[in-house]
Design a protein around this motif. Sequence first.
Motif, PDB file in Angstrom:
ATOM      1  N   LYS A   1       3.656  20.510  32.659  1.00 37.31           N
ATOM      2  CA  LYS A   1       4.704  20.010  33.092  1.00 37.31           C
ATOM      3  C   LYS A   1       4.735  18.661  33.810  1.00 37.31           C
ATOM      4  O   LYS A   1       5.612  17.773  33.606  1.00 37.31           O
ATOM      5  CB  LYS A   1       5.446  20.851  34.221  1.00 37.31           C
ATOM      6  CG  LYS A   1       6.783  20.517  34.881  1.00 37.31           C
ATOM      7  CD  LYS A   1       8.122  20.597  33.820  1.00 37.31           C
ATOM      8  CE  LYS A   1       9.139  20.211  34.500  1.00 37.31           C
ATOM      9  NZ  LYS A   1      10.298  20.107  33.725  1.00 37.31           N
ATOM     10  N   GLN A   2       3.646  18.284  34.246  1.00 37.39           N
ATOM     11  CA  GLN A   2       3.252  17.065  34.920  1.00 37.39           C
ATOM     12  C   GLN A   2       3.332  16.063  34.386  1.00 37.39           C
ATOM     13  O   GLN A   2       3.586  14.721  34.458  1.00 37.39           O
ATOM     14  CB  GLN A   2       1.855  17.207  35.793  1.00 37.39           C
ATOM     15  CG  GLN A   2       0.783  17.328  34.967  1.00 37.39           C
ATOM     16  CD  GLN A   2      -0.426  17.119  35.883  1.00 37.39           C
ATOM     17  OE1 GLN A   2      -0.743  16.396  36.665  1.00 37.39           O
ATOM     18  NE2 GLN A   2      -1.314  18.084  35.702  1.00 37.39           N
ATOM     19  N   HIS A   3       2.986  16.060  33.018  1.00 41.32           N
ATOM     20  CA  HIS A   3       2.868  14.997  31.999  1.00 41.32           C
ATOM     21  C   HIS A   3       4.164  14.466  31.713  1.00 41.32           C
ATOM     22  O   HIS A   3       4.478  13.264  31.196  1.00 41.32           O
ATOM     23  CB  HIS A   3       2.041  15.175  30.867  1.00 41.32           C
ATOM     24  CG  HIS A   3       0.519  15.757  31.074  1.00 41.32           C
ATOM     25  ND1 HIS A   3      -0.309  14.839  31.480  1.00 41.32           N
ATOM     26  CD2 HIS A   3       0.117  17.001  31.048  1.00 41.32           C
ATOM     27  CE1 HIS A   3      -1.416  15.479  31.526  1.00 41.32           C
ATOM     28  NE2 HIS A   3      -1.128  16.716  31.411  1.00 41.32           N
TER      29      HIS A   3
ATOM     30  N   ARG B   1       4.269  14.669  39.068  1.00 40.45           N
ATOM     31  CA  ARG B   1       3.106  14.137  39.005  1.00 40.45           C
ATOM     32  C   ARG B   1       3.003  13.791  40.401  1.00 40.45           C
ATOM     33  O   ARG B   1       1.815  13.906  40.942  1.00 40.45           O
ATOM     34  CB  ARG B   1       3.044  13.047  38.163  1.00 40.45           C
ATOM     35  CG  ARG B   1       2.867  13.356  36.614  1.00 40.45           C
ATOM     36  CD  ARG B   1       2.320  12.045  35.956  1.00 40.45           C
ATOM     37  NE  ARG B   1       3.101  11.164  35.830  1.00 40.45           N
ATOM     38  CZ  ARG B   1       4.143  10.923  34.812  1.00 40.45           C
ATOM     39  NH1 ARG B   1       4.031  11.918  33.824  1.00 40.45           N
ATOM     40  NH2 ARG B   1       4.964  10.004  34.799  1.00 40.45           N
ATOM     41  N   ASN B   2       3.871  13.289  41.187  1.00 42.15           N
ATOM     42  CA  ASN B   2       3.854  12.778  42.516  1.00 42.15           C
ATOM     43  C   ASN B   2       3.298  14.085  43.477  1.00 42.15           C
ATOM     44  O   ASN B   2       2.523  13.918  44.329  1.00 42.15           O
ATOM     45  CB  ASN B   2       5.034  12.163  43.070  1.00 42.15           C
ATOM     46  CG  ASN B   2       4.813  11.681  44.457  1.00 42.15           C
ATOM     47  OD1 ASN B   2       4.006  10.960  44.711  1.00 42.15           O
ATOM     48  ND2 ASN B   2       5.878  12.294  45.227  1.00 42.15           N
TER      49      ASN B   2
ATOM     50  N   THR C   1       9.010  22.175  51.231  1.00 43.54           N
ATOM     51  CA  THR C   1      10.486  21.915  51.275  1.00 43.54           C
ATOM     52  C   THR C   1      10.882  20.772  50.525  1.00 43.54           C
ATOM     53  O   THR C   1      11.848  20.880  49.874  1.00 43.54           O
ATOM     54  CB  THR C   1      10.375  21.396  52.836  1.00 43.54           C
ATOM     55  OG1 THR C   1      10.011  22.287  53.709  1.00 43.54           O
ATOM     56  CG2 THR C   1      11.882  20.976  52.934  1.00 43.54           C
ATOM     57  N   SER C   2      10.162  19.831  50.051  1.00 48.29           N
ATOM     58  CA  SER C   2      10.582  18.768  49.102  1.00 48.29           C
ATOM     59  C   SER C   2      10.850  19.398  47.778  1.00 48.29           C
ATOM     60  O   SER C   2      11.666  18.815  47.176  1.00 48.29           O
ATOM     61  CB  SER C   2       9.384  17.649  49.156  1.00 48.29           C
ATOM     62  OG  SER C   2       9.337  17.041  50.532  1.00 48.29           O
ATOM     63  N   MET C   3       9.745  20.176  47.309  1.00 51.34           N
ATOM     64  CA  MET C   3       9.758  20.901  46.130  1.00 51.34           C
ATOM     65  C   MET C   3      11.246  21.536  45.849  1.00 51.34           C
ATOM     66  O   MET C   3      11.835  21.522  44.753  1.00 51.34           O
ATOM     67  CB  MET C   3       8.469  21.734  45.525  1.00 51.34           C
ATOM     68  CG  MET C   3       7.332  21.131  45.452  1.00 51.34           C
ATOM     69  SD  MET C   3       5.946  21.981  45.170  1.00 51.34           S
ATOM     70  CE  MET C   3       6.226  22.579  43.800  1.00 51.34           C
TER      71      MET C   3
ATOM     72  N   ILE D   1      12.384  21.248  42.188  1.00 48.32           N
ATOM     73  CA  ILE D   1      11.116  21.222  41.174  1.00 48.32           C
ATOM     74  C   ILE D   1      10.790  22.606  40.538  1.00 48.32           C
ATOM     75  O   ILE D   1      10.458  23.350  41.460  1.00 48.32           O
ATOM     76  CB  ILE D   1       9.974  20.556  41.692  1.00 48.32           C
ATOM     77  CG1 ILE D   1      10.308  19.060  42.352  1.00 48.32           C
ATOM     78  CG2 ILE D   1       8.846  20.347  40.759  1.00 48.32           C
ATOM     79  CD1 ILE D   1      10.770  17.889  41.124  1.00 48.32           C
ATOM     80  N   GLN D   2      10.759  22.803  39.320  1.00 48.03           N
ATOM     81  CA  GLN D   2      10.423  24.068  38.780  1.00 48.03           C
ATOM     82  C   GLN D   2       9.494  23.675  37.801  1.00 48.03           C
ATOM     83  O   GLN D   2       9.789  22.949  36.766  1.00 48.03           O
ATOM     84  CB  GLN D   2      11.727  24.748  38.423  1.00 48.03           C
ATOM     85  CG  GLN D   2      12.455  25.244  39.521  1.00 48.03           C
ATOM     86  CD  GLN D   2      13.895  25.796  39.111  1.00 48.03           C
ATOM     87  OE1 GLN D   2      14.166  26.081  37.883  1.00 48.03           O
ATOM     88  NE2 GLN D   2      14.717  26.788  39.962  1.00 48.03           N
TER      89      GLN D   2
END
Length: 913
Positions: free
Chosen positions: A51-53, A59-60, A126-128, A133-134
């Motif tokens: 997912k991160q790519h 990525r952050n 919390t930010s996710m 973000i999933q």
Amino acid sequence: MVDAIVSLAVERIADLLIKEAGFLSGVREEVVRLQDELKRMQCFLKDVDRKQHQDDRVRNFISEIRGVAYDSEDVIDTYIVKTATRKGGALGFINKFLSFFTKVPALHHIRNQIESIRTKIGDISTSMQTYGIQFDAETGEEQRRLRASHPYYEDEHVISFEAIKRDVKDQLMMEEEQLRVVSIVGMGGLGKTTLAKTIYNDIQIKKQFDCVSWAFISQQFSVRDVLIAILMEVAPSTQNRSDLEKMIEEELIKTLYNELKSKRYMVVLDDIWKNEAWDSLKHAFPNGKKGSKVLFTTRDRDVASYADPRSTHVEPPLLSDDEGWELLSKKAFSKDVLTERSWAPEYEILGRKMVKKSGGLPLAIVVIGGLLATKKTVSEWRTVQRNINTLFTKLQHDNQYGGVYGILALSYQALPFHLKPCFLYLSQFPEDWPIKKRTLIRMWIAEGFIQQQGDETMEDIAEGYLEEIVHRSMVQVSKRDHTGTGIKICRMHDLVRDLCILKAKEESFLRVVEHSEYNSSAWTFLSTAVTGQSRRLALHLHESEYSLQNYNVVMSCVPLVGKGDSGIRSLLYFAQKDRHHMEKQQAKFIFKNLRLLRVLNIENVHHIVHHIPREIGNLIHLRYLGLRGVYSRITPAMPSSLSNLEGLYTIDLRDSQRSILSLNTDALLKLESLRHLLLDSRGVLPLKSLRNLETLKIVTGESLTKDNAVFELTNLRNLAVYFETGEEVEMVLKSPCVASGLLRSLKMEMPRGTSFPKLEQLSSCEDLTKAALRGKIAEDSLEFLPASLTKLVLQDSELKQDPMFILEKFHNLRYLHLEDDAYNGSKMVCSANGFPQLEILKLRSLRNLKEWRIENGAMPCLNNLSLRELGRLRMDPQMFKKFVSTLKQFEYSEMSREFMSDMSRTFQGLISN
């Protein structure tokens, strides 16, 4: 990779809670809570690599999670360093007394740091949630769509696969009663799918089978979709897609099975990654009519073996320089230019340089050729040639799954989490550097990448990890060991190495610094801006043009890391032997400031031993100390503070004779965790307390017999010893390390003319595969050598009876070396059917040998023969010619004039002298 980093942090903390309980008293509860938080964080990381790519937000967050894991390790390790005290004597008492007043603020500080880290973890979670973000499977579906192969689309610009195509076709056309799986294996970009397509569309193949089907599998695939697609191809007239889509998976398997059971069929499963993928599909494939086949393409040899252990895998080779240029020119030039071969010589010079950089990988050559097709001038070609690495990186960013690095990165992403740090650790090695297996796995263990599992040693587990990376086509085996099955030396394809370096840098895992700025009179720091905040640092030390042209130039000073790198875990110098040295200030800085080091390897750097200060005792986390090939004009004494390194696993001081003579024996007694002690020692060392030793070489017999030390060393696997007397040998042979049968390699040397006692005890060493004996041997002692031997070296044995009569019955023997009057007789015979596995035979300095008869059928596997200093040997050249015609390597030197003349005439043009 971040899941591996967090997992390592969790395991590291767990290890510390057990082994460093004394240091962590007072903050144990806080450390346990931090460990629990990190474990919960792991739950978010299952699909993060793919997912991160695609998502900058992910990525952050991944970068933040990685930072938290690194911070956690740093806090615990730094706290232990700060609270560690010297032991023993009045000074130890004073330090312990003073530590009472320093430990309270230290406890307060670590509590604050742990609380800060836990707060960061909470903020990340919390930010996710806030930003939604999933880690779902969408990216996997996109990846699969972009990479899906289609059998009827063939690239017109392909090189000839004729030789290997015939191999695959021969296997596919064999008519056997049972279903067979034929596999094309190899690294990404090697042309496996292209080869499969040419075979799939071959008219002869189409006529061989009643029906054929092509299915693209990949890492994420739907079993239902694959089954439906195959059914629609093998039975289009009897199956309706809408009806099939209503079926459950079990019904689809049964339907396909029934369709195929009366047919001779071939199904291609392209890009299959896991055993589980085959398990989910295999029940749909019956034996069918005689000769039915399934054709795999896969990067993993283990998958191919799992599906059909009887099949021989086919691996397309890397392209030669000429084949690579042929492919590149087909992609880069228009048809009329190709037909007339009307390109200027400059284009071919640049093109061949680019082919060499591609390492013969077809995918890379096709990508470069496609780009060059848009470049018309020599200047534009030269720009591409200079910036190939940047080109590959850009293509990866623009099209993650289409670029060269993107294709290769799929293999990296598919690695299980425990193999990812092991793979990234390979980024430390310079280009074309021979990677020695034993050195590598000892470093892995020192880093904490290998966890104990049951009774299996960490070394065996690590070796299994390396084999798995090899089987996944990410590392190439350069040389097998003496058994013929184990790895001795491996290497990385240049593009895989580039990817490895790129990933290691992205993950702040390891940074490579190419250093070529030399100053013979001063030493320099590497700036923090250059080294960054990587956890590990590898320095590749290159020689200047002036040094290369003037070999007697003053040796260059190696560079020194900066103060900003005090948190690194590995410091690795790669230096050319005899060309670099380290000054006292540099050595002192390392041992004084880099207190979190786990691996320190300063191989071939001169003067370092002379400058090892007492501050080496600061490196209490050190697990691997590599000082092989170092040199000093003054014999130094290893400082007594070495005893502080109680967790040290490996010390490598080979080829450093002068330093070893002064190895501090009192300090050595304290290193009870040592697993590998590698020396060239003629002195007497205290070994009794080193009960965890697995490797001990080379030491004196007196070191083993003193205080009955050898009876305590029950874990020895590899042993090399200089003996003075037969009594010392007898004592070692009667020790538990021999009786247990655990020994795998054994080297024993006696003074010239001194005899070994009988070697009966060696018959119990059922795992012994390598033995080297220097000294007189009783005639019947050879019979006691274990049948497990694959390599045997005999020197100064002074045997009077032909040893071949006994040795040729060792059916596992692959390497035999007889040297320096190992045999004093005049006649030697190798009987028919003797030495069935022998591949390498070396005979040297057998001064009395006159006649050597080799009967038909002897040594059928021999491919390397070396004859040296056999001044009296004469052989029938005609008899010998038939025997050696199958050799890959035949060397002879310092033989009689008649022998040299006979060989030259007989084998002129056949072998090289």
